[in-house]
Write a protein that holds these residues in place. Structure first.
Motif, PDB file in Angstrom:
ATOM      1  N   GLU A   1      24.263  -1.551  27.391  1.00 45.97           N
ATOM      2  CA  GLU A   1      25.416  -2.162  28.059  1.00 45.97           C
ATOM      3  C   GLU A   1      26.646  -1.266  27.959  1.00 45.97           C
ATOM      4  OE1 GLU A   1      24.281  -6.884  27.387  1.00 45.97           O
ATOM      5  OE2 GLU A   1      25.521  -5.824  25.910  1.00 45.97           O
ATOM      6  N   TYR A   2      26.847  -0.672  26.789  1.00 44.69           N
ATOM      7  CA  TYR A   2      27.966   0.255  26.629  1.00 44.69           C
ATOM      8  C   TYR A   2      27.847   1.426  27.596  1.00 44.69           C
ATOM      9  CZ  TYR A   2      30.758   4.063  24.772  1.00 44.69           C
ATOM     10  OH  TYR A   2      31.620   5.123  24.653  1.00 44.69           O
ATOM     11  N   LEU A   3      26.665   2.036  27.659  1.00 42.25           N
ATOM     12  CA  LEU A   3      26.461   3.182  28.550  1.00 42.25           C
ATOM     13  C   LEU A   3      26.633   2.785  30.010  1.00 42.25           C
ATOM     14  CD1 LEU A   3      23.349   4.765  26.784  1.00 42.25           C
ATOM     15  CD2 LEU A   3      25.719   5.575  26.681  1.00 42.25           C
ATOM     16  N   GLN A   4      26.090   1.626  30.383  1.00 36.92           N
ATOM     17  CA  GLN A   4      26.229   1.143  31.762  1.00 36.92           C
ATOM     18  C   GLN A   4      27.698   0.888  32.110  1.00 36.92           C
ATOM     19  OE1 GLN A   4      23.733   0.613  34.093  1.00 36.92           O
ATOM     20  NE2 GLN A   4      22.162   1.377  32.722  1.00 36.92           N
ATOM     21  N   ASN A   5      28.436   0.273  31.204  1.00 36.24           N
ATOM     22  CA  ASN A   5      29.849  -0.024  31.455  1.00 36.24           C
ATOM     23  C   ASN A   5      30.688   1.240  31.575  1.00 36.24           C
ATOM     24  OD1 ASN A   5      29.385  -2.767  31.459  1.00 36.24           O
ATOM     25  ND2 ASN A   5      29.914  -3.039  29.309  1.00 36.24           N
ATOM     26  N   GLN A   6      30.269   2.315  30.934  1.00 35.79           N
ATOM     27  CA  GLN A   6      30.967   3.597  31.024  1.00 35.79           C
ATOM     28  C   GLN A   6      30.454   4.445  32.190  1.00 35.79           C
ATOM     29  OE1 GLN A   6      33.478   4.746  28.843  1.00 35.79           O
ATOM     30  NE2 GLN A   6      33.497   2.653  28.107  1.00 35.79           N
ATOM     31  N   ALA A   7      29.485   3.924  32.941  1.00 37.49           N
ATOM     32  CA  ALA A   7      28.856   4.643  34.059  1.00 37.49           C
ATOM     33  C   ALA A   7      28.238   5.968  33.599  1.00 37.49           C
ATOM     34  CB  ALA A   7      29.849   4.865  35.191  1.00 37.49           C
ATOM     35  N   ILE A   8      27.654   5.948  32.411  1.00 39.10           N
ATOM     36  CA  ILE A   8      27.015   7.139  31.857  1.00 39.10           C
ATOM     37  C   ILE A   8      25.573   7.206  32.341  1.00 39.10           C
ATOM     38  CG2 ILE A   8      26.211   8.218  29.713  1.00 39.10           C
ATOM     39  CD1 ILE A   8      28.738   6.993  28.384  1.00 39.10           C
ATOM     40  N   THR A   9      25.187   8.366  32.861  1.00 41.56           N
ATOM     41  CA  THR A   9      23.818   8.560  33.346  1.00 41.56           C
ATOM     42  C   THR A   9      23.085   9.648  32.571  1.00 41.56           C
ATOM     43  OG1 THR A   9      24.603  10.128  35.011  1.00 41.56           O
ATOM     44  CG2 THR A   9      24.376   7.810  35.697  1.00 41.56           C
ATOM     45  N   ASP A  10      23.842  10.508  31.874  1.00 41.06           N
ATOM     46  CA  ASP A  10      23.259  11.623  31.138  1.00 41.06           C
ATOM     47  C   ASP A  10      23.510  11.442  29.645  1.00 41.06           C
ATOM     48  OD1 ASP A  10      22.739  12.625  33.645  1.00 41.06           O
ATOM     49  OD2 ASP A  10      24.280  14.173  33.565  1.00 41.06           O
TER      50      ASP A  10
END
Length: 193
Positions: free
Chosen positions: A111-120
């Motif tokens: 959820e943290y990564l998704q909320n930050q729009a992190i893909t890599d």
């Protein structure tokens, strides 16, 4: 015990400084086990139970409120880092950072990564043949033991090979091949910086 664990900290520090200079998030996982954690061999003192867990049990390590559970000191004061709490529940065991929560317990790692729009995701740390390997497989949606759904969609995963160390050279080489098979890209700290 992981050999050469101390060699990688300066490399990880350089990488984190580079990410921070570009205002890119970097996340630390933090093992702080309760004294009676399910993975500890001391918990399975009955011979029959110990035999069942022979492949899984480990020496007591990173016990909360001890110096061995603290983050490496140079990482303590960084403004931009987030910490993922791992293994802080006595009866829950998982090597991967996925499925665990941010330090404030407000969201899962995914959820943290998704909320930050992190893909890599660029992975460093200990141990290549356990926590690093499992986190990479989960990020790629290549769960080893069961078909779990810890992430919404696969991430691009980069393993920074000079900033990881494993427990055993044999198991590390085996896991590195599995990571390649799962589409993990191998790189170096110099290339990333």
């Amino acid at each position: 015990t992981v050999k050469e664990w101390d060699i990688i900290w300066s490399i990880i520090k350089q990488l984190s400084d580079a990410f921070e200079a570009k205002n890119l998030p970097h996340v630390f996982t933090w093992d702080a086990h309760p004294e009676n954690h399910i993975s500890f061999s001391s918990r399975f003192w009955l011979e029959g139970i110990a035999a069942m867990w022979d492949e899984m049990k480990r020496p007591d390590h990173s016990v909360e409120w001890t110096p061995w559970a603290w983050l490496y000191t140079p990482f303590d004061d960084w403004r931009y880092r987030r910490t993922i709490k791992k293994w802080y529940l006595a009866d829950h065991d998982s090597y991967s950072a996925f499925g665990w929560v941010t330090e404030d317990e407000s969201q899962t790692f995914d959820e943290y990564l998704q909320n930050q729009a992190i893909t890599d995701i660029y992975l460093t740390g200990l141990a290549t043949d356990y926590c690093v390997w499992n986190t990479a497989l989960d990020a790629r949606k290549h769960a080893l033991w069961e078909n779990i759904d810890k992430v919404k969609s696969p991430y691009n995963v980069y393993l920074i090979v000079d900033a990881v160390r494993g427990v055993s050279s044999e198991s590390t080489q085996n896991m590195l091949q599995k990571l390649k098979d799962a589409g993990v890209i191998f790189t170096t700290s110099e290339e990333v910086i």
